[in-house]
Design a protein around this motif. Structure first.
Motif, PDB file in Angstrom:
ATOM      1  N   ARG A  76       0.812  -1.215   0.000  1.00 20.78           N
ATOM      2  CA  ARG A  76       0.000   0.000   0.000  1.00 20.78           C
ATOM      3  C   ARG A  76       0.844   1.263   0.000  1.00 20.78           C
ATOM      4  N   GLN A  77       2.126   1.141   0.284  1.00 25.49           N
ATOM      5  CA  GLN A  77       3.024   2.291   0.267  1.00 25.49           C
ATOM      6  C   GLN A  77       3.992   2.251  -0.911  1.00 25.49           C
ATOM      7  N   ALA A  78       3.905   1.239  -1.748  1.00 26.26           N
ATOM      8  CA  ALA A  78       4.861   1.063  -2.848  1.00 26.26           C
ATOM      9  C   ALA A  78       4.182   1.317  -4.190  1.00 26.26           C
ATOM     10  N   ASP A  79       4.965   1.820  -5.134  1.00 30.80           N
ATOM     11  CA  ASP A  79       4.445   1.982  -6.485  1.00 30.80           C
ATOM     12  C   ASP A  79       5.280   1.230  -7.517  1.00 30.80           C
ATOM     13  N   LEU A  80       6.296   0.516  -7.066  1.00 30.27           N
ATOM     14  CA  LEU A  80       7.151  -0.273  -7.954  1.00 30.27           C
ATOM     15  C   LEU A  80       7.374  -1.655  -7.341  1.00 30.27           C
ATOM     16  N   MET A  81       7.054  -2.682  -8.106  1.00 24.40           N
ATOM     17  CA  MET A  81       7.331  -4.048  -7.654  1.00 24.40           C
ATOM     18  C   MET A  81       8.474  -4.588  -8.501  1.00 24.40           C
ATOM     19  N   PRO A 105      -0.646   4.962  -9.972  1.00 19.96           N
ATOM     20  CA  PRO A 105      -0.105   4.075 -10.985  1.00 19.96           C
ATOM     21  C   PRO A 105       0.957   3.176 -10.387  1.00 19.96           C
ATOM     22  N   LYS A 106       1.027   1.958 -10.863  1.00 17.31           N
ATOM     23  CA  LYS A 106       1.980   0.981 -10.350  1.00 17.31           C
ATOM     24  C   LYS A 106       2.802   0.426 -11.495  1.00 17.31           C
ATOM     25  N   TYR A 107       4.035   0.089 -11.167  1.00 19.66           N
ATOM     26  CA  TYR A 107       4.988  -0.363 -12.175  1.00 19.66           C
ATOM     27  C   TYR A 107       5.633  -1.666 -11.717  1.00 19.66           C
TER      28      TYR A 107
END
Length: 185
Positions: A76-81, A105-107
């Motif tokens: 929930r605090q990340a936008d890059l996996m 947006p997520k990457y």
């Protein structure tokens, strides 16, 4: 002899937007700058690629110059996996759940041969042939395991992709299309 003017042909944009103005494009540029300047990666690694990912965060390679010195422990605090390592079929639903819990947006970066294509275990009955079978991948980093420099190169390519992204304009146009479809009904 009178010269005829040369017609200039407008180059088509990759994405044509119905609603676009100077305010939206300026806000898009500011938001893109904020996004690519402070990517927050999710701590997620399963195999030998994890050691290379940790090495990329060390002082020698200095991942903090991209604003990503702190790996987040919650999606929930990340936008890059960064998917680093082998993904098994048993693990796939958990990877999908983590991806779904990330905010937009997520990457996604697929790091290593195992995450991109199954690697040396691609013939195994329990290993997925790439994480792109369950979640969309933005950047592929080949290697077994890839060097930290390759991860940094992948991050720089992702930053360029984010810089050119027009997320707000795309979302506004999607909303306008939905509203127009609702009016027609």
């Amino acid at each position: 002899m009178k010269e005829e003017p040369v017609e200039t042909i407008a180059k088509p944009k990759p994405e044509e937007y119905e609603f676009e103005n100077i305010i939206l494009t300026t806000i898009d540029k500011v938001l893109s700058w904020a996004r690519y300047s402070s990517l927050w990666p999710l701590t997620f690694s399963t195999a030998c690629c994890a050691i290379e990912m940790m090495a990329a965060a060390s002082a020698h390679h200095d991942m903090s110059r991209f604003g990503m010195e702190v790996y987040r422990a919650t999606p929930r605090q990340a936008d890059l996996m960064i998917v680093a390592g082998t993904i098994t079929y048993k693990m796939a639903p958990r990877v999908k759940r983590l991806y779904d819990q990330m905010p937009e947006p997520k990457y996604v970066i697929a790091m290593g041969a195992c995450a991109t294509s199954g690697g040396p275990f691609h013939m195994s009955y329990g290993v997925m042939n790439g994480v792109d079978k369950i979640i969309p991948v933005d950047i592929y980093i080949p290697g077994c395991p890839p060097k930290p420099e390759a991860l940094l190169d992948g991050i720089m390519k992702l930053r360029e992709k984010i810089k050119d992204d027009r997320h707000l304009t795309r979302k506004v146009n999607e909303t306008i299309k939905v509203l127009k479809n609702m009016r027609k009904k």
